[in-house]
Scaffold this motif. Structure first.
Motif, mmCIF file in Angstrom:
data_model
loop_
_atom_site.group_PDB
_atom_site.id
_atom_site.type_symbol
_atom_site.label_atom_id
_atom_site.label_comp_id
_atom_site.label_asym_id
_atom_site.label_seq_id
_atom_site.Cartn_x
_atom_site.Cartn_y
_atom_site.Cartn_z
ATOM 1 N N ASP A 288 0.813 -1.226 0.000
ATOM 2 C CA ASP A 288 0.000 0.000 0.000
ATOM 3 C C ASP A 288 0.847 1.277 0.000
ATOM 4 O OD1 ASP A 288 -2.326 -1.603 0.155
ATOM 5 O OD2 ASP A 288 -2.155 -1.689 2.342
ATOM 6 N N CYS A 289 2.100 1.196 -0.403
ATOM 7 C CA CYS A 289 2.930 2.409 -0.442
ATOM 8 C C CYS A 289 2.593 3.235 -1.685
ATOM 9 C CB CYS A 289 4.413 2.051 -0.425
ATOM 10 S SG CYS A 289 5.511 3.492 -0.594
ATOM 11 N N GLY A 290 2.732 2.644 -2.872
ATOM 12 C CA GLY A 290 2.344 3.338 -4.095
ATOM 13 C C GLY A 290 3.382 4.265 -4.673
ATOM 14 N N HIS A 291 4.576 4.375 -4.070
ATOM 15 C CA HIS A 291 5.635 5.214 -4.625
ATOM 16 C C HIS A 291 6.537 4.400 -5.549
ATOM 17 C CE1 HIS A 291 4.487 7.826 -1.193
ATOM 18 N NE2 HIS A 291 4.849 8.796 -2.008
ATOM 19 N N VAL A 292 7.202 5.110 -6.428
ATOM 20 C CA VAL A 292 8.074 4.485 -7.428
ATOM 21 C C VAL A 292 9.460 5.109 -7.322
ATOM 22 C CG1 VAL A 292 8.501 4.186 -9.900
ATOM 23 C CG2 VAL A 292 6.183 3.934 -8.996
ATOM 24 N N ILE A 293 10.476 4.260 -7.388
ATOM 25 C CA ILE A 293 11.865 4.734 -7.404
ATOM 26 C C ILE A 293 12.322 4.832 -8.856
ATOM 27 C CG2 ILE A 293 14.214 4.343 -6.600
ATOM 28 C CD1 ILE A 293 12.211 4.814 -4.364
ATOM 29 N N LYS A 294 12.832 5.979 -9.231
ATOM 30 C CA LYS A 294 13.353 6.203 -10.587
ATOM 31 C C LYS A 294 14.864 6.400 -10.512
ATOM 32 C CE LYS A 294 13.094 9.369 -14.540
ATOM 33 N NZ LYS A 294 14.486 9.858 -14.453
ATOM 34 N N GLY A 295 15.608 5.466 -11.090
ATOM 35 C CA GLY A 295 17.057 5.566 -11.116
ATOM 36 C C GLY A 295 17.551 6.040 -12.470
ATOM 37 N N GLN A 296 18.768 6.519 -12.497
ATOM 38 C CA GLN A 296 19.352 6.967 -13.763
ATOM 39 C C GLN A 296 19.978 5.814 -14.525
ATOM 40 O OE1 GLN A 296 21.887 10.383 -13.332
ATOM 41 N NE2 GLN A 296 20.366 11.555 -12.168
ATOM 42 N N TYR A 297 20.236 4.715 -13.839
ATOM 43 C CA TYR A 297 20.749 3.502 -14.457
ATOM 44 C C TYR A 297 20.458 2.348 -13.510
ATOM 45 C CZ TYR A 297 24.619 4.741 -11.334
ATOM 46 O OH TYR A 297 25.358 5.090 -10.248
ATOM 47 N N VAL A 298 20.587 1.136 -13.998
ATOM 48 C CA VAL A 298 20.303 -0.041 -13.181
ATOM 49 C C VAL A 298 21.551 -0.426 -12.403
ATOM 50 C CG1 VAL A 298 19.598 -2.457 -13.191
ATOM 51 C CG2 VAL A 298 18.595 -0.849 -14.825
#
Length: 504
Positions: free
Chosen positions: A228-238
């Protein structure tokens, strides 16, 4: 209809009845606390920001390839939202082939039909007395109540609506809904879905499925695994680096598991699979059962007597040596004598299975013990909070009592590290470096247990000064030992010093 005008309406889960998409001001968290942002920069995105990011990518690609927004989204999904790869492939290979692989009708085909002044004739629809027959429900309806895709298949709006609702609500499908016609794999575009659906809840579910597909397919995005968090992590690379969500949960960006330093993602996956599958059940069977020497039936001993009689072939044999039972009463028979030569020639499969099972249980028990301790240690925060409040009542400031919370933070970090060191050790081949690793592991484990004991003691005003100094000293020592262990493992990775066991 544009994707950013209709598909993205009602995208906020908390406002299902809104008719317009409300663009919120960006609220991003960059780089987890205590970590160098240059090492692994990332952002924490709310759901609205994820939708905005998806729309921006669609617009960017659409401006280059000049195709409708809904078609662009399906193409991007086919290319795992790698826009550079899509654009490069689009201009360097056969576009018609790309559309076919993505289960779309190529725009060039539609242009050719328009230039030849021909129309795609409706398929599976028969005109009778000015009306069309729906090939799903076989009802006769006016042409304006028929709808279809560019593949030419047309059905009544009622059947389309029921078909789409079932796919979305019951089967959880969004980006992979194909034409309702049998054996037609052309995908239904967003414009058609939003035009045919009238139920706002179904529309909202469809929008969430599209957004979820965007995150799942994009290698630079990852959902926070907290329920139930619903946030997304966006990275610049894997990269297999730790990221911390706005909810406070820290996990590995590469695999999504709880942060598991010092073990690599690939080894952790093997460990989780080993713990989840039935391989250890097979090992138990091999370690606690034997085969009949004659018919090879599996037999489990359920009594103390070593005289066994196979129920299948009625063969009498000895459970200990697996030899015939008849000569065991003779004075010359040496069932009790260990045959060194035989042992040197080969170890039985049963002995190997038993040894493998014992080794697995050794590491698994310690892994599970630290996992359980970590869960219990998390409960310390509640008791520590009470202790901190009590201390503040005895002329101690808020800053002065923060050493307790800091100590619990260190304790939980050490537990989590120790838990994963046993996964690392299970696959590690013995050498000089592994001996150093085990020494560091032992030192950290001893220090962690001592710190845990200090924090679980009853802290009174009389012993406060002594306990405070011990807790602070032990916390610093635990941090030091943890850093030494992790530094040694990372240096081993960099210099390729670690050797792993095969076939386990």
């Amino acid at each position: 209809m544009e994707i950013d005008d209709d598909l993205l309406a009602n995208s906020d889960a908390g406002t299902e009845d809104d008719d317009e998409f409300v663009e919120l001001a960006p609220e991003q968290t960059s780089a987890m606390d205590g970590m160098d942002p240059e090492e692994f920069p990332y952002d924490v995105l709310a759901l609205e920001q994820v939708v905005t990011l998806m729309v921006d990518i669609i617009k960017e690609v659409r401006n280059v390839v000049e195709i409708p927004a809904t078609t662009t989204r399906i193409l991007l999904n086919h290319f795992k939202w790698d826009k550079e790869k899509l654009i490069e492939t689009y201009y360097e290979s056969d576009p018609d082939r790309i559309f076919a692989d993505a289960h779309l009708i190529s725009p060039s085909r539609k242009v050719a039909i328009a230039c030849s002044k021909r129309e795609i004739k409706p398929r599976y629809s028969v005109k009778e007395n000015g009306e069309y027959v729906c090939e799903i429900c076989y009802a006769s309806v006016p042409e304006q109540l028929m709808s279809g895709l560019e593949c030419g298949h047309r059905f009544c709006i009622s059947c389309w609506t029921h078909y789409l609702t079932t796919k979305i609500m019951d089967e959880g499908m969004g980006q992979t809904i194909s034409c309702a016609a049998h054996n037609c794999d052309i995908l239904v575009d967003d414009e058609t879905v939003m035009k045919l659906l009238s139920d706002s809840h179904v529309k909202l579910k469809y929008q969430h499925l599209i957004t979820n597909s965007f995150v799942e397919c994009n290698r630079l995005l990852r959902w926070c695994p907290t329920p139930d968090c619903g946030h997304v992590i966006k990275g610049q690379y894997v990269s297999d680096k730790p990221v911390t969500c706005r909810c406070g949960h820290t996990f590995c960006f590469a695999c999504g598991q709880n942060w598991h330093d010092p073990v690599k993602c690939s080894i952790l996956r093997k460990w989780i699979k080993k713990c989840d599958d039935d391989s250890e059940t097979s090992n138990w069977i091999a370690a606690n059962t034997k085969e009949c020497p004659k018919c090879r039936s599996i037999i489990e001993k359920d009594g103390g007597c070593n005289h066994m009689v196979c129920k299948k072939c009625r063969f009498d044999f000895c459970w200990v040596c697996l030899g015939p039972w008849e000569p065991h009463g003779s004075s010359w028979y040496n069932c009790n004598r260990y045959d060194e030569d035989e042992a040197k020639r080969a170890r039985s499969a049963q002995e190997k299975s038993r040894a493998a099972l014992q080794r697995y249980l050794f590491y698994c028990n310690r892994y599970m013990n630290h996992m359980q301790s970590l869960k219990l240690e998390n409960k310390l925060y509640a008791s520590v909070r009470d202790k901190m409040e009590e201390m503040q009542k005895h002329n101690m400031s808020w800053i002065e009592v923060q050493f307790l919370k800091k100590a619990v933070d260190v304790l939980c970090q050490c537990r989590q590290t120790l838990m994963h060191t046993y996964v690392f050790a299970f696959y590690l081949r013995k050498n000089n470096q592994s001996i150093i690793f085990e020494t560091n592991q032992r030192d950290l484990e001893q220090a962690t247990e001592q710190l845990s004991e200090y924090l679980e003691r009853e802290i009174t005003q009389e012993v406060l000064r002594d306990i405070k100094q011990k807790v602070q000293d032990k916390s610093r020592y635990c941090e030091s030992r943890r850093n030494v262990l992790l530094k040694h493992v990372h240096e081993g990775y960099e210099n390729e010093l670690w050797e792993y066991l095969d076939n386990i």
